[in-house]
Motif scaffolding. Structure first.
Motif, short mmCIF file in Angstrom:
data_model
loop_
_atom_site.label_atom_id
_atom_site.label_comp_id
_atom_site.label_asym_id
_atom_site.label_seq_id
_atom_site.Cartn_x
_atom_site.Cartn_y
_atom_site.Cartn_z
N ALA A 32 -23.28 -0.93 -5.32
CA ALA A 32 -24.59 -0.88 -5.76
C ALA A 32 -24.53 -0.91 -7.28
O ALA A 32 -23.71 -0.32 -8.18
CB ALA A 32 -25.36 0.55 -5.50
N CYS A 33 -25.58 -1.41 -8.00
CA CYS A 33 -25.94 -1.65 -9.39
C CYS A 33 -26.89 -0.86 -9.87
O CYS A 33 -27.91 -0.52 -9.45
CB CYS A 33 -26.11 -3.04 -9.61
SG CYS A 33 -24.80 -4.27 -9.45
N ALA A 34 -26.40 0.01 -10.90
CA ALA A 34 -27.29 0.99 -11.66
C ALA A 34 -28.07 0.23 -12.81
O ALA A 34 -27.97 -1.26 -12.76
CB ALA A 34 -26.61 2.19 -12.28
N ASN A 35 -28.79 0.82 -13.32
CA ASN A 35 -29.78 -0.01 -14.49
C ASN A 35 -29.31 0.57 -15.99
O ASN A 35 -30.19 1.20 -16.68
CB ASN A 35 -31.17 0.03 -13.92
CG ASN A 35 -31.91 -1.10 -15.01
OD1 ASN A 35 -31.55 -1.87 -15.54
ND2 ASN A 35 -33.23 -0.78 -14.69
N TYR A 47 -20.47 2.40 -6.38
CA TYR A 47 -22.18 2.78 -6.00
C TYR A 47 -22.94 3.10 -7.55
O TYR A 47 -24.14 3.60 -7.61
CB TYR A 47 -22.22 3.62 -4.93
CG TYR A 47 -21.81 3.25 -3.81
CD1 TYR A 47 -22.61 2.23 -2.80
CD2 TYR A 47 -20.48 3.46 -3.39
CE1 TYR A 47 -22.01 1.86 -1.65
CE2 TYR A 47 -20.02 3.07 -2.18
CZ TYR A 47 -20.76 2.13 -1.50
OH TYR A 47 -20.32 1.77 0.05
N LEU A 48 -22.14 2.70 -8.45
CA LEU A 48 -22.89 3.19 -9.81
C LEU A 48 -22.35 2.20 -10.69
O LEU A 48 -22.03 2.39 -11.99
CB LEU A 48 -22.53 4.60 -10.34
CG LEU A 48 -23.18 5.68 -9.55
CD1 LEU A 48 -22.35 7.24 -10.29
CD2 LEU A 48 -24.59 5.72 -9.34
N ILE A 49 -22.24 0.78 -10.50
CA ILE A 49 -21.97 -0.16 -11.25
C ILE A 49 -23.03 -0.48 -12.40
O ILE A 49 -24.39 -0.83 -12.10
CB ILE A 49 -21.84 -1.32 -10.52
CG1 ILE A 49 -20.75 -1.40 -9.44
CG2 ILE A 49 -21.35 -2.77 -11.34
CD1 ILE A 49 -20.59 -2.43 -8.52
N PRO A 50 -22.77 -0.46 -13.68
CA PRO A 50 -23.44 -0.81 -14.60
C PRO A 50 -23.94 -2.29 -14.73
O PRO A 50 -23.29 -2.91 -14.46
CB PRO A 50 -22.83 -0.18 -15.85
CG PRO A 50 -21.29 -0.42 -15.71
CD PRO A 50 -21.31 -0.17 -14.40
N ARG A 51 -25.00 -2.42 -15.44
CA ARG A 51 -25.52 -3.79 -15.67
C ARG A 51 -26.45 -3.84 -16.74
O ARG A 51 -27.08 -2.97 -17.40
CB ARG A 51 -26.52 -4.21 -14.33
CG ARG A 51 -27.73 -3.50 -14.35
CD ARG A 51 -28.48 -3.93 -13.05
NE ARG A 51 -29.56 -3.28 -12.58
CZ ARG A 51 -30.30 -3.48 -11.74
NH1 ARG A 51 -30.38 -4.43 -11.09
NH2 ARG A 51 -31.46 -2.51 -11.48
#
Length: 75
Positions: A32-35, A47-51
């Motif tokens: 999952a990508c975070a914001n 589950y905390l991929i930065p973008r």
């Protein structure tokens, strides 16, 4: 086909509770990508991929921002 990846729609750090990554995993997503901005490293939580937020910028503005985000890294 069921999507494999999830993106938190309002995924600021204050929006992602400690149990949310577990719930996303339990729903069958593989990541999952975070914001929030950041580079992905080998130890990044899947589950905390930065973008980085990208807008409809002109090419030069995008290049300038990309340079600042990556801090001179060459990929």
């Amino acid at each position: 086909k069921k999507p494999a990846l999830f993106a938190y729609p309002f995924g600021a750090r204050s929006d992602v509770t400690p149990d949310l990554p577990r719930l996303v995993r339990e729903c069958g997503f593989i990541a999952a990508c975070a914001n929030w901005p950041g580079l992905v490293r080998w130890y990044t939580h899947r589950y905390l991929i930065p973008r980085f937020v990208v807008r409809d910028w002109r090419a030069q503005e995008f290049a300038d921002r990309l340079g600042r985000w990556l801090g001179g890294l060459y990929l």
